[in-house]
Design a protein around this motif. Structure first.
Motif, mmCIF file in Angstrom:
data_model
loop_
_atom_site.group_PDB
_atom_site.id
_atom_site.type_symbol
_atom_site.label_atom_id
_atom_site.label_comp_id
_atom_site.label_asym_id
_atom_site.label_seq_id
_atom_site.Cartn_x
_atom_site.Cartn_y
_atom_site.Cartn_z
ATOM 1 N N ARG A 42 0.777 -1.242 0.000
ATOM 2 C CA ARG A 42 0.000 0.000 0.000
ATOM 3 C C ARG A 42 0.808 1.292 0.000
ATOM 4 N N SER A 43 2.073 1.236 -0.315
ATOM 5 C CA SER A 43 2.809 2.479 -0.512
ATOM 6 C C SER A 43 2.294 3.131 -1.792
ATOM 7 N N VAL A 44 2.397 4.454 -1.865
ATOM 8 C CA VAL A 44 1.842 5.223 -2.977
ATOM 9 C C VAL A 44 2.979 5.921 -3.720
ATOM 10 N N PHE A 45 2.987 5.764 -5.056
ATOM 11 C CA PHE A 45 4.046 6.313 -5.900
ATOM 12 C C PHE A 45 3.454 7.254 -6.947
ATOM 13 N N ASP A 46 4.059 8.415 -7.121
ATOM 14 C CA ASP A 46 3.634 9.371 -8.130
ATOM 15 C C ASP A 46 3.837 8.779 -9.521
ATOM 16 N N LEU A 47 2.809 8.878 -10.377
ATOM 17 C CA LEU A 47 2.909 8.307 -11.732
ATOM 18 C C LEU A 47 3.825 9.104 -12.660
ATOM 19 N N GLN A 48 4.061 10.362 -12.354
ATOM 20 C CA GLN A 48 4.937 11.172 -13.203
ATOM 21 C C GLN A 48 6.413 10.994 -12.847
ATOM 22 N N SER A 49 6.715 10.964 -11.551
ATOM 23 C CA SER A 49 8.114 10.946 -11.115
ATOM 24 C C SER A 49 8.560 9.621 -10.502
ATOM 25 N N GLY A 50 7.609 8.821 -10.013
ATOM 26 C CA GLY A 50 7.950 7.583 -9.321
ATOM 27 C C GLY A 50 8.253 7.786 -7.845
ATOM 28 N N GLU A 51 8.297 9.049 -7.405
ATOM 29 C CA GLU A 51 8.620 9.343 -6.012
ATOM 30 C C GLU A 51 7.552 8.802 -5.067
ATOM 31 N N VAL A 52 7.980 8.482 -3.868
ATOM 32 C CA VAL A 52 7.066 7.994 -2.834
ATOM 33 C C VAL A 52 6.210 9.158 -2.350
ATOM 34 N N LYS A 53 4.873 8.979 -2.421
ATOM 35 C CA LYS A 53 3.949 9.986 -1.901
ATOM 36 C C LYS A 53 3.469 9.615 -0.505
ATOM 37 N N ASP A 54 3.372 8.331 -0.250
ATOM 38 C CA ASP A 54 2.969 7.844 1.065
ATOM 39 C C ASP A 54 3.637 6.493 1.270
ATOM 40 N N TRP A 55 4.208 6.302 2.436
ATOM 41 C CA TRP A 55 5.012 5.115 2.679
ATOM 42 C C TRP A 55 4.362 4.216 3.721
ATOM 43 N N GLY A 96 12.389 -1.954 4.496
ATOM 44 C CA GLY A 96 12.653 -0.972 5.526
ATOM 45 C C GLY A 96 12.894 0.430 5.013
ATOM 46 N N SER A 97 13.522 0.594 3.872
ATOM 47 C CA SER A 97 13.822 1.933 3.369
ATOM 48 C C SER A 97 12.952 2.259 2.162
ATOM 49 N N GLN A 98 12.629 3.540 2.031
ATOM 50 C CA GLN A 98 11.806 3.991 0.911
ATOM 51 C C GLN A 98 12.603 3.940 -0.384
ATOM 52 N N LYS A 99 11.970 3.423 -1.425
ATOM 53 C CA LYS A 99 12.582 3.373 -2.748
ATOM 54 C C LYS A 99 11.550 3.840 -3.760
ATOM 55 N N SER A 100 11.955 4.679 -4.681
ATOM 56 C CA SER A 100 11.058 5.175 -5.718
ATOM 57 C C SER A 100 10.745 4.090 -6.744
ATOM 58 N N LEU A 101 9.616 4.218 -7.374
ATOM 59 C CA LEU A 101 9.214 3.343 -8.474
ATOM 60 C C LEU A 101 9.851 3.874 -9.752
ATOM 61 N N THR A 102 10.408 2.997 -10.568
ATOM 62 C CA THR A 102 11.032 3.425 -11.817
ATOM 63 C C THR A 102 9.962 3.751 -12.848
ATOM 64 N N ILE A 103 10.057 4.958 -13.396
ATOM 65 C CA ILE A 103 9.143 5.456 -14.430
ATOM 66 C C ILE A 103 9.910 5.504 -15.744
ATOM 67 N N PHE A 104 9.262 5.111 -16.838
ATOM 68 C CA PHE A 104 9.887 5.145 -18.152
ATOM 69 C C PHE A 104 9.164 6.146 -19.037
ATOM 70 N N PRO A 105 9.892 6.936 -19.829
ATOM 71 C CA PRO A 105 9.252 7.867 -20.766
ATOM 72 C C PRO A 105 8.423 7.101 -21.802
ATOM 73 N N THR A 106 7.323 7.717 -22.218
ATOM 74 C CA THR A 106 6.470 7.143 -23.267
ATOM 75 C C THR A 106 6.212 8.191 -24.342
ATOM 76 N N LYS A 107 5.851 7.704 -25.508
ATOM 77 C CA LYS A 107 5.399 8.587 -26.580
ATOM 78 C C LYS A 107 4.468 7.791 -27.477
ATOM 79 N N VAL A 108 3.600 8.505 -28.185
ATOM 80 C CA VAL A 108 2.732 7.885 -29.179
ATOM 81 C C VAL A 108 3.145 8.450 -30.526
ATOM 82 N N GLU A 109 3.459 7.543 -31.439
ATOM 83 C CA GLU A 109 3.925 7.943 -32.760
ATOM 84 C C GLU A 109 3.324 7.003 -33.793
#
Length: 115
Positions: A66-79, A94-107
């Motif tokens: 139930r940790s919460v991660f920002d969809l734009q940056s991957g940063e922890v919003k709630d731990w 035990g330690s907070q870790k950000s979620l990895t976000i990957f750039p996207t594009k539609v072409e």
């Protein structure tokens, strides 16, 4: 590594999610409020799938702890360090870790992800 075509845009409707593999990494691609997001499908703590995580206020909630991660940056919003009633599992959460976000594009009608 570069950009990889992962899906046709028509194959990802609003609210849908698809897990694709890009260069050996499982990537969760989802469409929320008209924006396409790509995140590492593995929770940064227990490496379990994020596919069933709820989307709330521009963030994804880990379905496991139930940790919460920002969809734009991957940063922890709630731990939430431990799943309810479980306690510390070998120090993995035990330690907070950000979620990895990957750039996207539609072409040209296709969704691309950059790893």
């Amino acid at each position: 590594m570069g950009w990889t075509k992962v899906l046709a845009e028509v194959d990802l409707a609003e609210g849908q999610r698809q897990v694709v593999t890009v260069d050996g990494t499982k990537v969760l691609v989802l469409k929320h409020e008209g924006t396409i997001h790509a995140v590492n499908n593995a929770c940064p703590h227990l490496k379990l799938s994020m596919k069933k995580g709820k989307i709330v206020d521009g963030a994804i909630v880990c379905p496991w702890h139930r940790s919460v991660f920002d969809l734009q940056s991957g940063e922890v919003k709630d731990w939430t360090p431990f799943p309810p009633g479980v306690g510390k599992l070998m120090g993995m959460m035990g330690s907070q870790k950000s979620l990895t976000i990957f750039p996207t594009k539609v072409e040209e009608g296709n969704i691309w992800v950059e790893i």
